[in-house]
Design an enzyme around this catalytic site. Structure first.
Site, PDB file in Angstrom:
ATOM      1  CE1 TYR A  92     -23.763 -67.813 -44.288  1.00  0.00           C
ATOM      2  CE2 TYR A  92     -25.263 -65.971 -42.766  1.00  0.00           C
ATOM      3  CZ  TYR A  92     -24.785 -66.497 -43.680  1.00  0.00           C
ATOM      4  OH  TYR A  92     -24.953 -66.114 -44.796  1.00  0.00           O
ATOM      5  CB  ALA A 113     -19.659 -67.583 -59.481  1.00  0.00           C
TER       6      ALA A 113
HETATM    7  P1  NDP Z   1     -26.186 -70.015 -52.425  1.00  0.00           P
HETATM    8  O1  NDP Z   1     -26.057 -71.147 -51.923  1.00  0.00           O
HETATM    9  O2  NDP Z   1     -26.978 -69.499 -53.915  1.00  0.00           O
HETATM   10  O3  NDP Z   1     -24.567 -69.800 -53.115  1.00  0.00           O
HETATM   11  C1  NDP Z   1     -23.163 -70.104 -52.248  1.00  0.00           C
HETATM   12  C2  NDP Z   1     -22.644 -70.535 -53.443  1.00  0.00           C
HETATM   13  O4  NDP Z   1     -21.173 -70.366 -52.992  1.00  0.00           O
HETATM   14  C3  NDP Z   1     -23.051 -71.826 -54.346  1.00  0.00           C
HETATM   15  O5  NDP Z   1     -22.410 -71.410 -55.572  1.00  0.00           O
HETATM   16  C4  NDP Z   1     -22.019 -72.434 -53.557  1.00  0.00           C
HETATM   17  O6  NDP Z   1     -22.285 -74.114 -54.324  1.00  0.00           O
HETATM   18  C5  NDP Z   1     -20.592 -72.017 -52.469  1.00  0.00           C
HETATM   19  N1  NDP Z   1     -20.091 -73.094 -51.989  1.00  0.00           N
HETATM   20  C6  NDP Z   1     -20.705 -73.602 -50.466  1.00  0.00           C
HETATM   21  N2  NDP Z   1     -19.351 -74.535 -50.264  1.00  0.00           N
HETATM   22  C7  NDP Z   1     -18.319 -74.141 -51.259  1.00  0.00           C
HETATM   23  C8  NDP Z   1     -17.469 -74.274 -50.890  1.00  0.00           C
HETATM   24  N3  NDP Z   1     -16.845 -75.372 -50.442  1.00  0.00           N
HETATM   25  N4  NDP Z   1     -16.362 -74.393 -51.941  1.00  0.00           N
HETATM   26  C9  NDP Z   1     -16.596 -73.396 -53.093  1.00  0.00           C
HETATM   27  N5  NDP Z   1     -18.136 -72.980 -53.512  1.00  0.00           N
HETATM   28  C10 NDP Z   1     -18.717 -73.719 -52.527  1.00  0.00           C
HETATM   29  O7  NDP Z   1     -26.481 -68.759 -51.825  1.00  0.00           O
HETATM   30  P2  NDP Z   1     -26.403 -66.960 -51.404  1.00  0.00           P
HETATM   31  O8  NDP Z   1     -26.245 -66.733 -52.813  1.00  0.00           O
HETATM   32  O9  NDP Z   1     -27.207 -66.545 -50.904  1.00  0.00           O
HETATM   33  O10 NDP Z   1     -24.861 -66.904 -50.474  1.00  0.00           O
HETATM   34  C11 NDP Z   1     -23.915 -65.812 -51.328  1.00  0.00           C
HETATM   35  C12 NDP Z   1     -23.525 -64.962 -50.097  1.00  0.00           C
HETATM   36  O11 NDP Z   1     -23.764 -63.905 -50.488  1.00  0.00           O
HETATM   37  C13 NDP Z   1     -22.904 -65.673 -49.071  1.00  0.00           C
HETATM   38  O12 NDP Z   1     -21.463 -65.397 -48.550  1.00  0.00           O
HETATM   39  C14 NDP Z   1     -23.668 -65.479 -47.717  1.00  0.00           C
HETATM   40  O13 NDP Z   1     -23.582 -64.896 -46.927  1.00  0.00           O
HETATM   41  C15 NDP Z   1     -24.127 -63.805 -48.433  1.00  0.00           C
HETATM   42  N6  NDP Z   1     -25.650 -63.230 -48.422  1.00  0.00           N
HETATM   43  C16 NDP Z   1     -26.796 -63.536 -48.453  1.00  0.00           C
HETATM   44  C17 NDP Z   1     -27.859 -63.425 -48.400  1.00  0.00           C
HETATM   45  C18 NDP Z   1     -29.171 -63.369 -48.824  1.00  0.00           C
HETATM   46  O14 NDP Z   1     -30.136 -63.581 -47.898  1.00  0.00           O
HETATM   47  N7  NDP Z   1     -29.222 -65.166 -49.574  1.00  0.00           N
HETATM   48  C19 NDP Z   1     -28.020 -61.853 -47.345  1.00  0.00           C
HETATM   49  C20 NDP Z   1     -26.547 -61.509 -47.315  1.00  0.00           C
HETATM   50  C21 NDP Z   1     -25.594 -61.641 -47.488  1.00  0.00           C
HETATM   51  P3  NDP Z   1     -23.260 -75.006 -54.987  1.00  0.00           P
HETATM   52  O15 NDP Z   1     -23.595 -74.678 -56.007  1.00  0.00           O
HETATM   53  O16 NDP Z   1     -22.280 -76.067 -55.363  1.00  0.00           O
HETATM   54  O17 NDP Z   1     -23.654 -74.857 -53.659  1.00  0.00           O
HETATM   55 MG1  PMR Z   2     -34.151 -62.361 -40.423  1.00  0.00          MG
HETATM   56  C1  PMR Z   2     -35.752 -56.107 -39.976  1.00  0.00           C
HETATM   57  C2  PMR Z   2     -35.309 -56.159 -41.278  1.00  0.00           C
HETATM   58  C3  PMR Z   2     -34.834 -58.609 -40.877  1.00  0.00           C
HETATM   59  C4  PMR Z   2     -34.108 -57.940 -42.530  1.00  0.00           C
HETATM   60  C5  PMR Z   2     -33.303 -56.880 -42.903  1.00  0.00           C
HETATM   61  C6  PMR Z   2     -33.877 -59.613 -41.982  1.00  0.00           C
HETATM   62  C7  PMR Z   2     -32.858 -60.059 -43.019  1.00  0.00           C
HETATM   63  N1  PMR Z   2     -34.260 -59.989 -40.880  1.00  0.00           N
HETATM   64  C8  PMR Z   2     -34.922 -58.858 -40.353  1.00  0.00           C
HETATM   65  C9  PMR Z   2     -35.779 -59.101 -39.345  1.00  0.00           C
HETATM   66  C10 PMR Z   2     -36.602 -60.675 -38.501  1.00  0.00           C
HETATM   67  N2  PMR Z   2     -36.025 -62.330 -39.174  1.00  0.00           N
HETATM   68  C11 PMR Z   2     -37.563 -60.856 -38.042  1.00  0.00           C
HETATM   69  C12 PMR Z   2     -38.016 -59.689 -36.904  1.00  0.00           C
HETATM   70  C13 PMR Z   2     -37.545 -62.216 -37.265  1.00  0.00           C
HETATM   71  C14 PMR Z   2     -38.523 -63.337 -36.352  1.00  0.00           C
HETATM   72  C15 PMR Z   2     -39.218 -63.041 -37.629  1.00  0.00           C
HETATM   73  C16 PMR Z   2     -36.841 -62.974 -38.572  1.00  0.00           C
HETATM   74  C17 PMR Z   2     -35.730 -64.573 -38.435  1.00  0.00           C
HETATM   75  C18 PMR Z   2     -35.051 -64.874 -39.086  1.00  0.00           C
HETATM   76  C19 PMR Z   2     -34.289 -66.128 -39.656  1.00  0.00           C
HETATM   77  C20 PMR Z   2     -35.693 -67.305 -38.831  1.00  0.00           C
HETATM   78  N3  PMR Z   2     -34.680 -64.143 -39.816  1.00  0.00           N
HETATM   79  C21 PMR Z   2     -33.008 -65.029 -40.471  1.00  0.00           C
HETATM   80  C22 PMR Z   2     -33.751 -66.299 -39.620  1.00  0.00           C
HETATM   81  C23 PMR Z   2     -32.843 -67.280 -40.454  1.00  0.00           C
HETATM   82  O1  PMR Z   2     -32.252 -68.597 -40.796  1.00  0.00           O
HETATM   83  C24 PMR Z   2     -32.124 -66.016 -41.977  1.00  0.00           C
HETATM   84  C25 PMR Z   2     -29.946 -66.399 -40.627  1.00  0.00           C
HETATM   85  O2  PMR Z   2     -30.590 -65.689 -40.221  1.00  0.00           O
HETATM   86  O3  PMR Z   2     -29.446 -67.246 -42.113  1.00  0.00           O
HETATM   87  C26 PMR Z   2     -28.517 -67.189 -41.842  1.00  0.00           C
HETATM   88  C27 PMR Z   2     -32.161 -65.325 -41.468  1.00  0.00           C
HETATM   89  C28 PMR Z   2     -32.032 -63.671 -42.483  1.00  0.00           C
HETATM   90  N4  PMR Z   2     -32.943 -63.261 -41.641  1.00  0.00           N
HETATM   91  C29 PMR Z   2     -32.945 -61.908 -43.016  1.00  0.00           C
HETATM   92  C30 PMR Z   2     -31.540 -62.232 -43.685  1.00  0.00           C
HETATM   93  C31 PMR Z   2     -30.540 -60.887 -44.647  1.00  0.00           C
HETATM   94  C32 PMR Z   2     -31.258 -63.528 -43.707  1.00  0.00           C
HETATM   95  C33 PMR Z   2     -30.203 -64.399 -44.206  1.00  0.00           C
HETATM   96  C34 PMR Z   2     -29.091 -64.668 -44.929  1.00  0.00           C
HETATM   97  C35 PMR Z   2     -27.633 -63.706 -44.410  1.00  0.00           C
HETATM   98  O4  PMR Z   2     -27.613 -63.242 -43.366  1.00  0.00           O
HETATM   99  O5  PMR Z   2     -26.700 -64.048 -44.503  1.00  0.00           O
END
Ligand code: NDP
Ligand code: PMR
Ligand code: LMG
Length: 394
Positions: free
Chosen positions: A269, A89
């Site tokens: 991941y 958090a």
């Molecule tokens: P952040 O990096 O902003 O937040 C991640 C949090 O996890 C930080 O508070 C971090 O702590 C904490 N953390 C990492 N390692 C540990 C550990 N060993 N022990 C305790 N806490 C730890 O990322 P997000 O807010 O984006 O990610 C939150 C969640 O949302 C994740 O589960 C991620 O997979 C998910 N998610 C994110 C998306 C996105 O687009 N960002 C999309 C879909 C899902 P610290 O502050 O100390 O680094």
């Molecule tokens: Mg992605 C079409 C919709 C879409 C969405 C909703 C996401 C979400 N992404 C989309 C499309 C694409 N992405 C496409 C077309 C590409 C090729 C250009 C693309 C690429 C891309 C990369 C290289 N996307 C990424 C990455 C990352 O490194 C991120 C990742 O995979 O993290 C694991 C990511 C993400 N795309 C998302 C979301 C939500 C992520 C990151 C966070 C997560 O899954 O937790």
């Protein structure tokens, strides 16, 4: 409702805002099944509530939990504050959710974080009222720390009403694996195994709470779901037959990857997110009926500016937010994502268990479908059994 960015993907694929593929001509291109519905029916659990009684799940230190109803000065009875634990958090989604719940006024948030000072400063920075939160140390990359956290939380005397497994690390540029204290590859070790132990230990505490709607939420993601465009961006999640996990994920006697392959941080991941979603469903099958606890997962939207991408290349960090905002339209602000997760924690209408929530373009929640692998019951069971062994519960 084809996405504006349809030109970015092969013409045979169309998808709407959540990135869900709604039509494709060449099934061989992506090999995606969109008809795998989340199976919600109940299956006989192999570890059931009687296991609580047999002491398989450790007994809780006895603490007096405040009565569910507290008398106000006017003599009226009101529901006591809910107690929610949120891992990670200190930034991003976890912090935004903590803030949203703190603002509601009827929650006390325990921020379970590895960096105590960072969490404390973050809570102050976003203006969380002092009495609405506590910070407790938790490093998910150490199973000893997880156990210590559980002890400390019990000693605090607070009941546990909702647990949110949110923390995660993403190491897309690492060429070599790094490891947790127990020697598990860091992404799966933190995101899945640390949370698996935490959830298992705290199930008993949740079960003892007298709160009307007890919930255990594990944050999932679209990128672990190969029935979406995002889930088909290489490297794709794939747990295979879990041989690497069974071998201990230590990169010495076994592979550091769940499927036994070469290390790939981005895949690790995504694999960990599949584990999160499978674990939620397995918890539901084993414990929902007898405990009444709601088990849920969610994809909060693409929160493209969080700390999750801190280890990605600078070019990615620059291009990713506009790409998600203007092209995929999957972008969501930290605040909006925090409100979504806060909804899954507290909304009286979101009590259905075994559900993977997503939100449509009007930010309305709906039950989404998981990919075939992320809803595979056999895999969930196998993952559960191996994870239990690795974290020392079996
Ligand atoms: P952040 O990096 O902003 O937040 C991640 C949090 O996890 C930080 O508070 C971090 O702590 C904490 N953390 C990492 N390692 C540990 C550990 N060993 N022990 C305790 N806490 C730890 O990322 P997000 O807010 O984006 O990610 C939150 C969640 O949302 C994740 O589960 C991620 O997979 C998910 N998610 C994110 C998306 C996105 O687009 N960002 C999309 C879909 C899902 P610290 O502050 O100390 O680094
Ligand atoms: Mg992605 C079409 C919709 C879409 C969405 C909703 C996401 C979400 N992404 C989309 C499309 C694409 N992405 C496409 C077309 C590409 C090729 C250009 C693309 C690429 C891309 C990369 C290289 N996307 C990424 C990455 C990352 O490194 C991120 C990742 O995979 O993290 C694991 C990511 C993400 N795309 C998302 C979301 C939500 C992520 C990151 C966070 C997560 O899954 O937790
Ligand atoms: C890799 O980095 C790592 O190298 C690898 O190790 C692994 O970790 C992997 O997934 C994890 O990531 C990939 C990273 C680095 O790629 C990106 O950064 C891509 C980010 C996506 C950004 C797209 C940019 C598109 C242009 C956006 C402009 C925004 C402005 C909007 C304004 C609109 C105004 C109305 O790679 C790079 O850094 C190189 C960056 C080059 C990006 C080129 C992307 C072109 C996109 C082409 C899409 C192709 C579609 C294929 C779809 C397949 C889906 C099934």
């Amino acid at each position: 409702m084809a996405l504006q960015a349809a030109s970015l993907v092969p013409s045979s694929v169309s998808f709407h805002k959540e990135g869900k593929i709604i039509g494709f001509k060449e099934t061989s291109f992506l090999g995606i099944s969109v008809s795998d519905h989340l199976k919600a029916e109940f299956h006989p659990p192999s570890l059931r509530i009687k296991d609580f009684k047999r002491g398989i799940i450790k007994a809780q230190t006895v603490t007096a939990s405040p009565s569910i109803e507290q008398a106000t000065s006017e003599g009226k009875k009101t529901l006591r504050k809910g107690n929610v634990v949120i891992t990670g958090a200190s930034s991003g989604l976890g912090l935004a959710t903590a803030k949203a719940l703190s603002l509601m006024g009827n929650w006390h948030v325990t921020m379970a974080c590895r960096d105590f000072l960072k969490a404390e400063r973050a809570a102050k920075r976003v203006g969380m009222a002092k009495e609405s939160y506590s910070v407790m140390h938790l490093d998910l990359a150490s199973l000893d720390s997880v156990r210590q956290f559980v002890d400390n939380f019990r000693r605090s005397g607070k009941p546990l009403d909702v647990l949110v497994c949110n923390a995660a690390v993403y190491l897309p540029t690492d060429k070599e694996p790094t490891f947790t204290a127990e020697g598990f590859e860091l992404s799966v070790g933190t995101n899945h195994l640390g949370h698996f132990l935490l959830a298992r230990l705290l199930l008993d505490d949740l079960n003892q709470s007298d709160y009307p709607s007890k919930r255990l939420i594990i944050v999932g993601s679209i990128t672990g779901n190969s029935n979406t465009v995002a889930g088909n961006v290489p490297p794709k999640a794939n747990l295979g037959d879990l041989r690497g996990l069974a071998g201990g994920l230590n990169g010495v006697n076994s592979s550091s990857m769940i499927d036994g392959g070469e290390f790939d941080g981005a895949k690790a991941y995504k694999d960990s997110k599949v584990c999160n979603m499978l674990t939620m469903q397995e918890l539901h099958r084993r414990f929902h009926e007898e405990t009444g606890i709601t088990f849920a997962s969610l994809y909060p939207g693409c929160i493209a500016e969080t700390g999750l991408f801190r280890n990605h290349v600078a070019l990615f960090r620059t291009l990713f937010p506009p790409f998600q905002k203007y092209i995929t339209k999957g972008y969501v602000s930290e605040e909006e994502a925090g409100n979504r997760l806060a909804q899954v924690v507290s909304d009286p209408s979101l009590t259905k268990s075994g559900v993977y929530w997503s939100w449509n373009k009007n930010s309305k929640s709906f039950e989404n479908e998981l990919s075939q692998e992320a809803s595979d019951e056999q895999k969930a069971k196998k993952l559960w059994d191996i994870s239990e062994k690795l974290v020392g519960l079996a």
